[in-house]
Design a protein around this motif. Structure first.
Motif, mmCIF file in Angstrom:
data_model
loop_
_atom_site.group_PDB
_atom_site.id
_atom_site.type_symbol
_atom_site.label_atom_id
_atom_site.label_comp_id
_atom_site.label_asym_id
_atom_site.label_seq_id
_atom_site.Cartn_x
_atom_site.Cartn_y
_atom_site.Cartn_z
ATOM 1 N N THR A 75 28.444 46.151 15.291
ATOM 2 C CA THR A 75 29.768 46.176 15.901
ATOM 3 C C THR A 75 29.807 46.917 17.231
ATOM 4 N N VAL A 114 40.231 39.518 22.686
ATOM 5 C CA VAL A 114 41.446 40.007 22.047
ATOM 6 C C VAL A 114 41.525 41.539 22.125
ATOM 7 N N GLU A 115 40.370 42.178 22.376
ATOM 8 C CA GLU A 115 40.347 43.643 22.527
ATOM 9 C C GLU A 115 40.786 44.089 23.924
ATOM 10 N N ARG A 116 41.276 43.181 24.718
ATOM 11 C CA ARG A 116 41.864 43.483 26.027
ATOM 12 C C ARG A 116 40.867 43.680 27.151
ATOM 13 N N PHE A 137 37.124 35.451 20.426
ATOM 14 C CA PHE A 137 36.553 35.224 19.094
ATOM 15 C C PHE A 137 36.581 33.761 18.670
ATOM 16 N N TRP A 176 38.381 35.391 11.452
ATOM 17 C CA TRP A 176 39.290 36.520 11.686
ATOM 18 C C TRP A 176 40.630 36.297 11.002
ATOM 19 N N MET A 229 40.310 37.236 7.429
ATOM 20 C CA MET A 229 40.220 38.677 7.192
ATOM 21 C C MET A 229 41.542 39.386 7.383
ATOM 22 N N TYR A 238 45.283 37.993 13.529
ATOM 23 C CA TYR A 238 44.556 36.919 14.199
ATOM 24 C C TYR A 238 44.971 35.575 13.622
ATOM 25 N N ARG A 240 48.288 45.985 16.836
ATOM 26 C CA ARG A 240 47.806 47.322 17.176
ATOM 27 C C ARG A 240 47.671 47.563 18.676
ATOM 28 N N TRP A 241 47.736 46.530 19.488
ATOM 29 C CA TRP A 241 47.675 46.763 20.936
ATOM 30 C C TRP A 241 48.415 45.679 21.710
ATOM 31 N N ARG A 242 48.889 46.027 22.903
ATOM 32 C CA ARG A 242 49.627 45.085 23.740
ATOM 33 C C ARG A 242 48.652 44.070 24.335
ATOM 34 N N MET A 278 48.237 43.179 29.464
ATOM 35 C CA MET A 278 47.295 43.657 30.468
ATOM 36 C C MET A 278 45.881 43.475 29.933
ATOM 37 N N THR A 312 41.486 44.614 30.887
ATOM 38 C CA THR A 312 40.528 45.349 31.694
ATOM 39 C C THR A 312 39.458 44.385 32.161
ATOM 40 N N ARG A 315 42.303 47.311 35.560
ATOM 41 C CA ARG A 315 43.453 46.746 34.839
ATOM 42 C C ARG A 315 44.131 45.655 35.652
ATOM 43 N N GLU A 362 45.304 55.333 33.478
ATOM 44 C CA GLU A 362 45.548 55.777 34.852
ATOM 45 C C GLU A 362 46.896 56.470 35.002
ATOM 46 N N ARG A 382 49.760 56.187 33.669
ATOM 47 C CA ARG A 382 51.049 55.477 33.657
ATOM 48 C C ARG A 382 51.863 56.072 32.516
ATOM 49 N N ARG A 431 52.423 53.037 18.692
ATOM 50 C CA ARG A 431 51.157 52.652 18.067
ATOM 51 C C ARG A 431 50.803 53.707 17.025
ATOM 52 N N TYR A 447 48.310 54.400 15.172
ATOM 53 C CA TYR A 447 47.018 55.099 15.198
ATOM 54 C C TYR A 447 46.974 56.117 16.315
ATOM 55 N N ARG A 497 37.671 47.392 13.579
ATOM 56 C CA ARG A 497 38.015 46.001 13.302
ATOM 57 C C ARG A 497 37.359 45.525 12.011
ATOM 58 N N THR A 498 36.094 45.824 11.790
ATOM 59 C CA THR A 498 35.493 45.384 10.523
ATOM 60 C C THR A 498 34.547 46.414 9.920
ATOM 61 N N ASP A 499 33.723 47.017 10.731
ATOM 62 C CA ASP A 499 32.662 47.836 10.176
ATOM 63 C C ASP A 499 33.224 49.174 9.713
#
Lengths: 347, 238
Positions: A111, A163-165, A261, A281, A284, A289, A303-305, A308, A310, A321, B133, B135, B146, B148, B201-203
């Motif tokens: 991973t 998907v991890e941005r 993915f 995915w 799971m 997903y 869990r995340w927007r 945006m 990177t 970004r 940065e 923001r 969030r 977490y 995510r998985t591990d």
């Protein structure tokens, strides 16, 4: 320092990856020689992309891969360049080769982002065969050489949005998925196409790992009209060179308007079917997903927007970004596929 | 069968509640060399340097640009991991001291705890400076929306409060309150593990590993506290 490349820049003007990568050493050498600022004009001429090579970029010589077998070399001798300004091209800066081949998600090898490149060095892709099955007129197990024989390889420069941005811009080498589908002739019952990755715990160490909750093989799928879209691509190489194992050797899917993915790697099976196939995915964590997984800045991952991203590589002084575009910037080519669909529901 | 099982459990409870903990390990405290204060001063200095190594390593990576395609993310992940590792190490000191009877271990608890705080603060700063940065609106919405990040932030606040009150003067000033405040370390470490578990995510390996270690460290305290209570009860009854 911000360097913007103009759209009409000639490939011969682009600093080769190897020179760019070695810029520190180059500067160091220049300083050692006592050559100050004036010495900058003496950057050596590009080693590739200059003499009649139509491809946008090639792997740096010191990182080039050798052909898995003789026929691969022949196949790679003629690669059609992506049409400048066409649908399969972008003028955005390419993500350097080194980053493309060392920053990977390929959970069969672990991973960590560096796991795939470190643990796949002896991955064997010759011989390789692909099974075509299900609602199709020409089923069977195809040797990869025969599988690829009728197809002319071409270069495509696509954005890849994870998907991890994080995102990259990669010059792939391969052929359109639609060409293959037309060849194997799915019948009228085929509404979806499903793909599977190799299962081989001896070669893919994380498949034998105890703390991994993925049920192998890795599975992905597309609706038939998505698969037939001209953007859908089967890649066998990148940067004009053979596909590295960590990027999905020998053959992988590239669906640029969907999260990474969906672009399944190291494919051994392509199955045509009537019902929507299960995908890894989604099996799971279906709340995070979906089957479609279209890049969509308005629908956030729990869990995340997702508005945006990177753009890699980053440095500590530039976070890379940028704003994420609808369908990863391919809305003109694919938005019609989802007309009337509630994309917040079918994420 | 059932009766036998019951007597077995009774016998076991009797044994663990009456025998002094770690008899064999406690013999270590009788070794004269291990009571030498100079030795412990050197060991603590070594521990200090070792705890600094990840920082030096990451700093070198940042300067030489060898942290991969996304150095900011790598720094954030690694400093976060080290914060959690050092926090767990600091939690291991009390059980180790009790089991071995080596009083020289005691000051290490604070050293390691302060290093955990050091890496946690770095983790927070790197995340906000390099990844977001600065923001502010995004930083705020991350912490509030969030989960977490919320738990990670709460853990950080606890560590900061503990760090600020870690001086001898503060220990004296706060008296009994000090102990109550510093017992929040159990909450902070649990939130730290949760923070890690939530972004995976998985591990699950890391989460299982750190979770198990935390479980053992907290379980040890639970058992010793129960024992003490039972022994006190017996003493009172007698």
């Amino acid at each position: 320092m911000l360097i913007k490349s103009a759209p009409d820049i000639l490939s011969s003007e682009i600093t080769p990856e190897s020179v760019y990568r070695n810029r520190r050493q180059f500067m160091g050498d220049a300083l050692k020689l006592g050559v100050a600022a004036g010495g900058l004009a003496g950057i050596p001429a590009p080693a590739f992309g200059a003499s009649g090579d139509a491809l946008r970029a090639r792997a740096p010589a010191d990182m080039e891969r050798s052909a898995p077998a003789g026929w691969w070399q022949e196949k790679f001798d003629s690669i059609a360049a992506a049409e400048r300004g066409g649908d399969f091209w972008t003028d955005e800066d390419l993500t350097p080769y080194r980053d493309v081949v060392t920053y990977n998600n390929f959970y069969e090898f672990g991973t960590g982002k560096a796991d795939p490149s470190q643990r796949s060095r002896n991955f064997n892709v010759d011989p390789w065969s692909i099974e075509i099955s299900g609602e199709v007129d020409n089923p069977g197990s195809y040797d990869l050489e025969d599988f690829m024989k009728p197809h002319q390889l071409e270069e495509r420069i696509y954005r890849l949005r994870c998907v991890e941005r994080w995102s990259m811009v990669i010059p792939w080498v391969g052929f359109p998925l639609a060409d293959l589908i037309n060849r194997v002739q799915p019948n009228s019952k085929a509404k979806y196409v499903a793909f599977e990755t190799l299962v081989d715990p001896d070669q893919m160490p994380a498949q034998a790992g105890r703390f991994n909750i993925i049920e192998w093989p890795y599975r992905e799928g597309l609706r038939m009209d998505e698969a037939m879209n001209p953007l859908s691509f089967l890649a066998v190489g990148l940067y004009g060179n053979y596909m590295p194992p960590q990027n999905g050797a020998p053959i992988r899917l590239v669906i640029p308007w969907k999260y990474g993915f969906k672009s399944i790697k190291s494919i051994v099976r392509i199955h045509f079917l009537e019902a929507e196939p299960p995908t890894t995915w989604n099996m799971m964590q279906s709340s995070e997903y979906g089957f479609y997984a279209n890049v969509n800045p308005e629908v956030h991952h729990p869990r995340w927007r997702q508005d945006m991203e990177t753009r890699l590589p980053t440095t500590l002084f530039s976070s890379g970004r940028i704003e994420t575009q609808m369908f990863n910037g391919y809305a003109d080519q694919v938005a019609h596929l989802y007309q009337g669909m509630d994309l917040a529901r079918y994420y | 069968m059932r009766i036998r099982l019951r007597t077995c459990i009774k016998a076991w409870i009797w044994r663990v509640t009456t025998e002094p903990a770690g008899v064999s390990l406690a013999l270590l405290s009788n070794v004269k060399a291990l009571r030498n204060p100079t030795l412990w001063r050197i060991l603590r200095a070594v521990a200090f340097c070792v705890a600094l190594l990840p920082f030096v390593y990451l700093l070198q990576g940042a300067v030489l640009n060898t942290l991969g395609a996304d150095p900011g993310r790598e720094l954030a992940l690694e400093t976060g991991r080290w914060a959690l590792r050092l926090l767990l190490m600091s939690l291991a000191i009390t059980p180790l001291r009790e089991l071995t009877g080596l009083a020289g271990l005691f000051p290490l608890r604070r050293t390691l705890g302060l290093f955990a705080l050091f890496y946690a603060v770095l983790h927070f700063l790197i995340y906000n400076v390099f990844l977001l940065e600065l923001r502010w609106s995004e930083i705020g919405s991350d912490i509030l929306e969030r989960p977490y990040i919320t738990v990670g932030f709460v853990a950080l606040l606890i560590l900061v409060a503990m760090g600020v009150t870690s001086t001898r003067a503060m220990v004296r000033r706060l008296g009994r309150q000090w102990k109550r405040l510093h017992q929040l370390v159990y909450l902070a470490s649990a939130l730290g593990v949760l923070h890690l578990l939530w972004i995976l995510r998985t591990d699950l390996f890391d989460a299982v590993l750190y979770g198990t270690i935390l479980g053992l460290l907290l379980g040890y305290r639970l058992v010793t506290r129960l024992k003490r209570r039972i022994r006190l009860g017996r003493a009172r009854a007698a």
